[in-house]
Design an enzyme around this catalytic site. Structure first.
Site, PDB file in Angstrom:
ATOM      1  CB  SER A 146      -0.855  -0.007   1.281  1.00 29.44           C
ATOM      2  OG  SER A 146      -1.325   1.277   1.603  1.00 29.44           O
ATOM      3  CE1 TYR A 159      -3.730   0.548   4.155  1.00 32.12           C
ATOM      4  CE2 TYR A 159      -5.102  -1.353   4.627  1.00 32.12           C
ATOM      5  CZ  TYR A 159      -4.459  -0.540   3.719  1.00 32.12           C
ATOM      6  OH  TYR A 159      -4.525  -0.815   2.359  1.00 32.12           O
TER       7      TYR A 159
HETATM    8  P1  NAP Z   1     -12.033  -4.825  -0.372  1.00 30.01           P
HETATM    9  O1  NAP Z   1     -12.779  -4.315  -1.529  1.00 30.01           O
HETATM   10  O2  NAP Z   1     -12.402  -4.426   1.021  1.00 30.01           O
HETATM   11  O3  NAP Z   1     -11.942  -6.457  -0.450  1.00 30.01           O
HETATM   12  C1  NAP Z   1     -11.262  -7.121   0.580  1.00 30.01           C
HETATM   13  C2  NAP Z   1     -11.358  -8.611   0.326  1.00 30.01           C
HETATM   14  O4  NAP Z   1     -10.654  -9.272   1.367  1.00 30.01           O
HETATM   15  C3  NAP Z   1     -12.796  -9.131   0.323  1.00 30.01           C
HETATM   16  O5  NAP Z   1     -12.929 -10.141  -0.673  1.00 30.01           O
HETATM   17  C4  NAP Z   1     -12.911  -9.784   1.702  1.00 30.01           C
HETATM   18  O6  NAP Z   1     -13.781 -10.894   1.744  1.00 30.01           O
HETATM   19  C5  NAP Z   1     -11.489 -10.280   1.913  1.00 30.01           C
HETATM   20  N1  NAP Z   1     -11.174 -10.503   3.318  1.00 30.01           N
HETATM   21  C6  NAP Z   1     -11.150  -9.602   4.323  1.00 30.01           C
HETATM   22  N2  NAP Z   1     -10.822 -10.208   5.482  1.00 30.01           N
HETATM   23  C7  NAP Z   1     -10.651 -11.528   5.210  1.00 30.01           C
HETATM   24  C8  NAP Z   1     -10.314 -12.674   5.977  1.00 30.01           C
HETATM   25  N3  NAP Z   1     -10.076 -12.603   7.299  1.00 30.01           N
HETATM   26  N4  NAP Z   1     -10.228 -13.878   5.354  1.00 30.01           N
HETATM   27  C9  NAP Z   1     -10.470 -13.968   4.021  1.00 30.01           C
HETATM   28  N5  NAP Z   1     -10.793 -12.931   3.223  1.00 30.01           N
HETATM   29  C10 NAP Z   1     -10.880 -11.723   3.829  1.00 30.01           C
HETATM   30  O7  NAP Z   1     -10.494  -4.403  -0.524  1.00 30.01           O
HETATM   31  P2  NAP Z   1      -9.676  -3.908  -1.815  1.00 30.01           P
HETATM   32  O8  NAP Z   1      -9.763  -2.445  -1.921  1.00 30.01           O
HETATM   33  O9  NAP Z   1     -10.015  -4.774  -2.990  1.00 30.01           O
HETATM   34  O10 NAP Z   1      -8.198  -4.236  -1.303  1.00 30.01           O
HETATM   35  C11 NAP Z   1      -7.605  -5.497  -1.500  1.00 30.01           C
HETATM   36  C12 NAP Z   1      -6.193  -5.409  -0.937  1.00 30.01           C
HETATM   37  O11 NAP Z   1      -5.525  -4.286  -1.508  1.00 30.01           O
HETATM   38  C13 NAP Z   1      -6.165  -5.185   0.568  1.00 30.01           C
HETATM   39  O12 NAP Z   1      -5.048  -5.851   1.111  1.00 30.01           O
HETATM   40  C14 NAP Z   1      -5.955  -3.672   0.690  1.00 30.01           C
HETATM   41  O13 NAP Z   1      -5.338  -3.333   1.913  1.00 30.01           O
HETATM   42  C15 NAP Z   1      -5.060  -3.425  -0.467  1.00 30.01           C
HETATM   43  N6  NAP Z   1      -5.028  -2.060  -0.982  1.00 30.01           N
HETATM   44  C16 NAP Z   1      -6.193  -1.437  -1.340  1.00 30.01           C
HETATM   45  C17 NAP Z   1      -6.097  -0.145  -1.899  1.00 30.01           C
HETATM   46  C18 NAP Z   1      -7.313   0.617  -2.337  1.00 30.01           C
HETATM   47  O14 NAP Z   1      -7.182   1.846  -2.523  1.00 30.01           O
HETATM   48  N7  NAP Z   1      -8.461  -0.001  -2.473  1.00 30.01           N
HETATM   49  C19 NAP Z   1      -4.857   0.443  -2.071  1.00 30.01           C
HETATM   50  C20 NAP Z   1      -3.711  -0.227  -1.647  1.00 30.01           C
HETATM   51  C21 NAP Z   1      -3.809  -1.485  -1.120  1.00 30.01           C
HETATM   52  P3  NAP Z   1     -15.337 -10.719   2.234  1.00 30.01           P
HETATM   53  O15 NAP Z   1     -15.920  -9.716   1.333  1.00 30.01           O
HETATM   54  O16 NAP Z   1     -15.943 -12.073   2.119  1.00 30.01           O
HETATM   55  O17 NAP Z   1     -15.246 -10.191   3.661  1.00 30.01           O
HETATM   56  C1  GCO Z   2      -6.947   5.187   3.347  1.00 28.80           C
HETATM   57  C2  GCO Z   2      -7.072   4.264   2.169  1.00 28.80           C
HETATM   58  C3  GCO Z   2      -5.691   3.754   1.784  1.00 28.80           C
HETATM   59  C4  GCO Z   2      -5.805   2.839   0.597  1.00 28.80           C
HETATM   60  C5  GCO Z   2      -4.496   2.284   0.198  1.00 28.80           C
HETATM   61  C6  GCO Z   2      -3.577   3.336  -0.317  1.00 28.80           C
HETATM   62  O1  GCO Z   2      -7.826   5.149   4.220  1.00 28.80           O
HETATM   63  O2  GCO Z   2      -5.976   5.952   3.353  1.00 28.80           O
HETATM   64  O3  GCO Z   2      -7.937   3.187   2.457  1.00 28.80           O
HETATM   65  O4  GCO Z   2      -5.132   3.094   2.867  1.00 28.80           O
HETATM   66  O5  GCO Z   2      -6.627   1.772   0.903  1.00 28.80           O
HETATM   67  O6  GCO Z   2      -3.912   1.494   1.175  1.00 28.80           O
HETATM   68  O7  GCO Z   2      -2.475   2.692  -0.921  1.00 28.80           O
END
Ligand code: NAP
Ligand code: GCO
Length: 266
Positions: A146, A159
């Protein structure tokens, strides 16, 4: 020759938390490059919906209900995958949660819950999958890091601590298992439009942008939020032969956020 570099034909990929969002897009990308897709999530309704969405895209994915923080459930899932498909070549530790709470209001339990999913679980799942990769002569582990692996901001102490640790876990797996032809790298997405960031993009009552939405646009040279599809190329690269000499690297796919001080006043 070049196509072969990026081909995942004959490979088995496990993507955690891939019912939707970033995990789903990464799984779709790996499938498009030829991999067999296995994924997990927590909720049965999400599993059923996701299987349908994969099928709509011509992807016969295998889905599991599995809490990645449970060593027993993870061991059962990995054992089933290895029995059904012979082993696992690619692991994407994508499952993750966030709790946006100021430290002074956050309990230790809430902090631990975030670290359990975002840092301990990638350790648990990697540990469960590494023996299969060693047995198969190599493998690829991709940890979804992230911006918060590098930067802090208010309300995301748990986080950011977890994602900073995930960067170092990535480097440690790379260090410890590189000799088995296993490469462990990270993808560091910028701000991506998924359910996880939906609260940060909600339109205000007067129809204006959420202040955080405007803030991110001012900090992103690309002047847009990323989409899960923006991560597909990086995922294929780090899952394929093309990255066989890349190890312990975090590939930031952020539209330039980390390079940019922010839009200057006009
Ligand atoms: P999201 O839309 O909230 O999806 C999260 C997924 O993780 C869902 O499928 C959820 O399953 C699953 N999950 C959560 N807790 C779990 C557990 N204990 N066991 C198994 N599955 C679990 O998140 P996203 O935005 O796609 O993010 C995916 C990854 O990218 C995360 O690691 C997040 O930190 C990272 N990330 C996101 C962003 C962003 O801006 N969105 C940026 C950087 C990094 P359920 O729905 O069944 O609960
Ligand atoms: C926040 C956001 C970020 C993104 C991502 C950025 O609250 O700042 O959720 O944490 O999810 O991790 O790279």
């Amino acid at each position: 020759m070049i196509e072969e570099l990026f081909s995942l034909r004959g490979k088995v990929a496990l993507v955690t938390g891939a019912a939707y969002g970033i995990g789903f897009a990464i799984a779709e990308a790996l499938a498009g490059a030829g991999a067999k897709i296995v994924f997990n999530c927590l909720k049965k309704e999400h599993l059923e919906t996701a299987l349908g969405e994969y099928r709509k895209r011509g992807i016969e994915a295998r889905g599991f209900l599995c809490d990645v923080t449970s060593e027993g459930s993870v061991a059962d899932m990995v054992s089933s995958v290895c029995a059904e498909f012979g082993g696992i070549d690619i692991l994407v530790n994508n499952a993750g949660i966030i709790k946006r709470i100021p430290m002074l209001e956050m309990t230790g339990q809430q902090f631990r819950e975030v670290v359990d999913v975002d840092l301990v679980a990638p350790f648990i799942v990697s540990k469960a999958v590494l023996p299969s990769m060693i047995e198969r002569g190599g493998g690829k582990i991709i940890n979804i890091c992230s911006m918060m692996s590098e930067l802090g901001r208010e309300t995301v102490s748990a986080y950011a601590s977890a994602k900073g640790g995930l960067k170092m876990l990535t480097r440690n797996i790379a260090s410890e298992y590189g000799k088995y032809n296993i490469q462990c790298n990270g993808i560091g997405p910028g701000y991506i439009a998924t359910p996880q960031t939906a609260p940060l993009r909600e339109r205000q009552a007067d129809g204006s942008r959420h202040p955080f939405d405007s803030f991110i646009l001012s900090k992103t040279p690309a002047e847009r939020w990323g989409t899960p599809e923006d991560l597909m190329g990086a995922a294929i690269f780090l899952a394929s032969k093309a990255s066989d000499f890349v190890n312990g690297h975090i590939l930031y796919v952020d539209g330039g956020i980390l390079a940019y001080i922010g839009r200057q006043p006009t």
